[in-house]
Design a protein around this motif. Structure first.
Motif, PDB file in Angstrom:
ATOM      1  N   THR A 105     -30.395   3.161 -32.838  1.00 32.40           N
ATOM      2  CA  THR A 105     -30.663   2.271 -33.643  1.00 32.40           C
ATOM      3  C   THR A 105     -30.803   0.893 -32.461  1.00 32.40           C
ATOM      4  O   THR A 105     -29.768   0.991 -31.094  1.00 32.40           O
ATOM      5  CB  THR A 105     -29.010   1.781 -34.107  1.00 32.40           C
ATOM      6  OG1 THR A 105     -28.229   1.602 -33.282  1.00 32.40           O
ATOM      7  CG2 THR A 105     -29.079   3.189 -35.237  1.00 32.40           C
ATOM      8  N   ASP A 107     -28.207  -1.477 -31.899  1.00 34.88           N
ATOM      9  CA  ASP A 107     -26.824  -1.394 -31.484  1.00 34.88           C
ATOM     10  C   ASP A 107     -26.379  -0.959 -30.117  1.00 34.88           C
ATOM     11  O   ASP A 107     -26.397  -0.650 -29.134  1.00 34.88           O
ATOM     12  CB  ASP A 107     -25.476  -1.031 -32.635  1.00 34.88           C
ATOM     13  CG  ASP A 107     -25.627  -1.911 -33.561  1.00 34.88           C
ATOM     14  OD1 ASP A 107     -25.742  -3.517 -33.038  1.00 34.88           O
ATOM     15  OD2 ASP A 107     -25.017  -1.822 -33.739  1.00 34.88           O
ATOM     16  N   THR A 108     -27.228   0.999 -30.315  1.00 32.35           N
ATOM     17  CA  THR A 108     -26.760   1.570 -28.911  1.00 32.35           C
ATOM     18  C   THR A 108     -27.399   1.399 -28.213  1.00 32.35           C
ATOM     19  O   THR A 108     -26.912   1.606 -27.403  1.00 32.35           O
ATOM     20  CB  THR A 108     -27.784   3.260 -29.831  1.00 32.35           C
ATOM     21  OG1 THR A 108     -27.099   3.565 -31.544  1.00 32.35           O
ATOM     22  CG2 THR A 108     -27.572   4.465 -28.622  1.00 32.35           C
ATOM     23  N   ARG A 137     -25.873  -8.568 -34.034  1.00 27.49           N
ATOM     24  CA  ARG A 137     -25.488  -7.185 -34.844  1.00 27.49           C
ATOM     25  C   ARG A 137     -25.394  -6.782 -36.852  1.00 27.49           C
ATOM     26  O   ARG A 137     -26.124  -6.434 -36.319  1.00 27.49           O
ATOM     27  CB  ARG A 137     -23.982  -7.616 -34.445  1.00 27.49           C
ATOM     28  CG  ARG A 137     -22.908  -6.686 -34.766  1.00 27.49           C
ATOM     29  CD  ARG A 137     -22.759  -5.312 -34.280  1.00 27.49           C
ATOM     30  NE  ARG A 137     -22.703  -5.704 -32.765  1.00 27.49           N
ATOM     31  CZ  ARG A 137     -22.576  -4.826 -31.893  1.00 27.49           C
ATOM     32  NH1 ARG A 137     -22.584  -3.277 -31.988  1.00 27.49           N
ATOM     33  NH2 ARG A 137     -21.802  -4.843 -30.711  1.00 27.49           N
ATOM     34  N   LYS A 138     -25.394  -8.018 -37.363  1.00 26.96           N
ATOM     35  CA  LYS A 138     -25.741  -7.916 -38.790  1.00 26.96           C
ATOM     36  C   LYS A 138     -27.219  -7.835 -38.633  1.00 26.96           C
ATOM     37  O   LYS A 138     -26.999  -6.556 -39.903  1.00 26.96           O
ATOM     38  CB  LYS A 138     -24.398  -8.776 -39.150  1.00 26.96           C
ATOM     39  CG  LYS A 138     -24.772  -8.944 -40.787  1.00 26.96           C
ATOM     40  CD  LYS A 138     -23.687 -10.639 -41.393  1.00 26.96           C
ATOM     41  CE  LYS A 138     -23.741  -9.799 -42.992  1.00 26.96           C
ATOM     42  NZ  LYS A 138     -22.999 -11.137 -43.451  1.00 26.96           N
ATOM     43  N   LYS A 142     -28.100  -1.765 -37.089  1.00 20.65           N
ATOM     44  CA  LYS A 142     -28.079  -1.004 -37.740  1.00 20.65           C
ATOM     45  C   LYS A 142     -29.922   0.096 -38.105  1.00 20.65           C
ATOM     46  O   LYS A 142     -29.634   0.948 -38.437  1.00 20.65           O
ATOM     47  CB  LYS A 142     -27.759  -0.557 -38.977  1.00 20.65           C
ATOM     48  CG  LYS A 142     -26.323  -1.396 -39.047  1.00 20.65           C
ATOM     49  CD  LYS A 142     -25.128  -0.278 -37.937  1.00 20.65           C
ATOM     50  CE  LYS A 142     -23.994  -0.903 -37.776  1.00 20.65           C
ATOM     51  NZ  LYS A 142     -23.339   0.106 -35.938  1.00 20.65           N
ATOM     52  N   LYS A 143     -30.580  -1.562 -37.350  1.00 17.14           N
ATOM     53  CA  LYS A 143     -32.520  -0.702 -37.392  1.00 17.14           C
ATOM     54  C   LYS A 143     -32.604   0.457 -36.423  1.00 17.14           C
ATOM     55  O   LYS A 143     -32.273   0.360 -35.650  1.00 17.14           O
ATOM     56  CB  LYS A 143     -33.132  -2.545 -37.346  1.00 17.14           C
ATOM     57  CG  LYS A 143     -32.540  -3.134 -38.556  1.00 17.14           C
ATOM     58  CD  LYS A 143     -32.908  -2.783 -39.802  1.00 17.14           C
ATOM     59  CE  LYS A 143     -32.283  -3.373 -41.074  1.00 17.14           C
ATOM     60  NZ  LYS A 143     -33.239  -2.900 -42.297  1.00 17.14           N
ATOM     61  N   ARG A 144     -33.076   1.625 -36.668  1.00 25.33           N
ATOM     62  CA  ARG A 144     -33.767   2.178 -35.816  1.00 25.33           C
ATOM     63  C   ARG A 144     -35.265   1.304 -35.081  1.00 25.33           C
ATOM     64  O   ARG A 144     -35.590   0.570 -35.827  1.00 25.33           O
ATOM     65  CB  ARG A 144     -34.241   3.376 -36.813  1.00 25.33           C
ATOM     66  CG  ARG A 144     -33.559   4.343 -37.756  1.00 25.33           C
ATOM     67  CD  ARG A 144     -32.445   4.533 -37.157  1.00 25.33           C
ATOM     68  NE  ARG A 144     -30.925   5.166 -37.917  1.00 25.33           N
ATOM     69  CZ  ARG A 144     -30.172   6.460 -37.218  1.00 25.33           C
ATOM     70  NH1 ARG A 144     -30.142   6.277 -36.020  1.00 25.33           N
ATOM     71  NH2 ARG A 144     -29.275   6.340 -38.347  1.00 25.33           N
TER      72      ARG A 144
END
Length: 405
Positions: A105, A107-108, A137-138, A142-144
């Motif tokens: 993601t 984030d990662t 962040r929001k 979480k998107k790949r």
């Protein structure tokens, strides 16, 4: 299939759709864009999907595009066209979607970028974290990574400017949205250099450079407010040092005594703190030296402007500045405009662009060779002339009639 389920998608029409019975799903098809449909669940959730017959695989294929109204109809249509191109080119979009679910993601990727690039090489990495938390962040965290495309990034970039500011009134500026886009592009460039950067074709908003600086009558009111008993001493000293050095806020806030030579009347900003990466010598005029000598007598801190926070030094006094500006009847003046005021008054009193650039620490390939040969004497003389002109405004508030050519 009922023709009631086929129509040209509009916001008015989609908002009028009622949820189906419990545990049921309803589907509606856009007559404008092939393959675009809207799935509606019994709890009212609306999701854009792309569904088409895949001739190569001999079966219908479906891929989720995003929820409505978070995704606009136009965005969904653009995404559907992109999926159609993939299918036409033989891509198995369902397999691609599965691979997307198991990859990194944003984030990662951002966390790895902080460790590998930002913290070792950027002085402003903490600002990058703050910007990421506010704008990434929001909506994107979480998107790949395969999800990102120019279309979705363009939509995100535009949407930032519709978000209400956390403080004050109005929405987030286009300049702020551009800084966020630049950060995202940097992350992709540095972490995924072998892949095309999806930010590359997303245009930044056009920005107008700010040229605001303090005029004579405004300086008079500012000096009066600074010497009012309502103004804390540390704020007054910080404002005057900012005004009479033209240095950047971060450098003044973190100014240390071991960077200052009262004997040679200079302040050396280390290269690790300088924006252009090279050490910078700033002349200290008599008005500034008086403040520093007084502060030196009453402190044990490493910092000229000590603070109680984790940094150990004074932090940007936004609230205090707002109060001071109100008392001085100053409008549309920001702390950064103090720096611009020095350069502007130098120019008005006859300084060349080279002298102003040296004062403010500007660096460009064309000017580097000139700066290397330039000593501080003409810079100091220009700054003294500008400061005397500023101080004259306390007596002549309306305008300065004549400047040296």
């Amino acid at each position: 299939m009922s023709t009631d389920n086929k129509f040209t998608f509009t916001d008015t029409r989609l908002r009028s759709i009622s949820p189906p019975a419990e545990k049921k799903r309803a589907y509606y098809f856009d007559t404008k864009t092939a393959g675009l449909r809207l799935q509606v669940t019994s709890n009212g959730t609306m999701t854009f999907q792309f569904q088409i017959w895949d001739k190569k695989r001999g079966k219908p294929v479906t891929r989720s595009l995003g929820k409505y109204p978070a995704y606009s109809i136009n965005t969904a249509r653009e995404l559907a066209v992109e999926e159609m191109v993939k299918v036409t080119n033989g891509v198995d979009i369902e397999k691609e979607a599965h691979q997307l679910r198991v990859e990194d993601t944003l984030d990662t990727l951002f966390d790895r970028w902080l460790v590998q690039f930002a913290k070792p090489h950027k002085r402003s990495w903490q600002e990058d974290i703050r910007r990421y938390e506010l704008y990434f962040r929001k909506p994107l965290g979480k998107k790949r990574l395969s999800w990102f495309s120019p279309t979705v990034i363009r939509a995100w970039h535009n949407k930032i400017t519709t978000v209400q500011k956390q403080r004050g009134t109005g929405t987030i500026s286009q300049a702020t949205a551009n800084r966020a886009l630049a950060l995202l592009s940097t992350i992709f460039n540095q972490m995924l250099p072998e892949h095309p950067n999806p930010c590359r074709s997303v245009k930044k908003f056009r920005e107008e450079s700010r040229d605001r600086f303090l005029q004579p009558d405004e300086l008079k009111r500012l000096f009066e407010a600074l010497h009012d008993e309502k103004t804390p001493e540390i704020l007054r000293d910080y404002i005057i040092v900012s005004l009479f050095t033209g240095a950047r806020r971060a450098n003044i806030l973190s100014m240390r005594w071991d960077e200052i030579s009262l004997e040679s009347k200079t302040w050396t900003i280390p290269g690790k703190k300088s924006k252009n990466g090279t050490a910078m010598k700033v002349p200290l005029l008599e008005e500034t030296l008086e403040i520093l000598q007084r502060r030196k007598q009453h402190t044990r801190s490493f910092y000229v402007f000590p603070g109680l926070g984790r940094t150990g030094h004074y932090t940007e006094p936004k609230k205090a500045w707002k109060s001071l500006a109100a008392r001085a009847d100053l409008h549309d003046i920001r702390l950064h405009d103090l720096r611009r005021t020095m350069g502007s008054w130098q120019t008005m009193t006859g300084a060349s662009g080279t002298i102003v650039g040296k004062t403010l620490g500007h660096k460009s390939p064309e000017a580097t060779a000139v700066y290397a040969r330039l000593n501080l004497d003409p810079v100091r003389a220009s700054m003294e002339l500008a400061v005397q002109a500023m101080l004259t405004s306390q007596i002549l508030p309306k305008k300065i009639h004549k400047f040296k050519e």
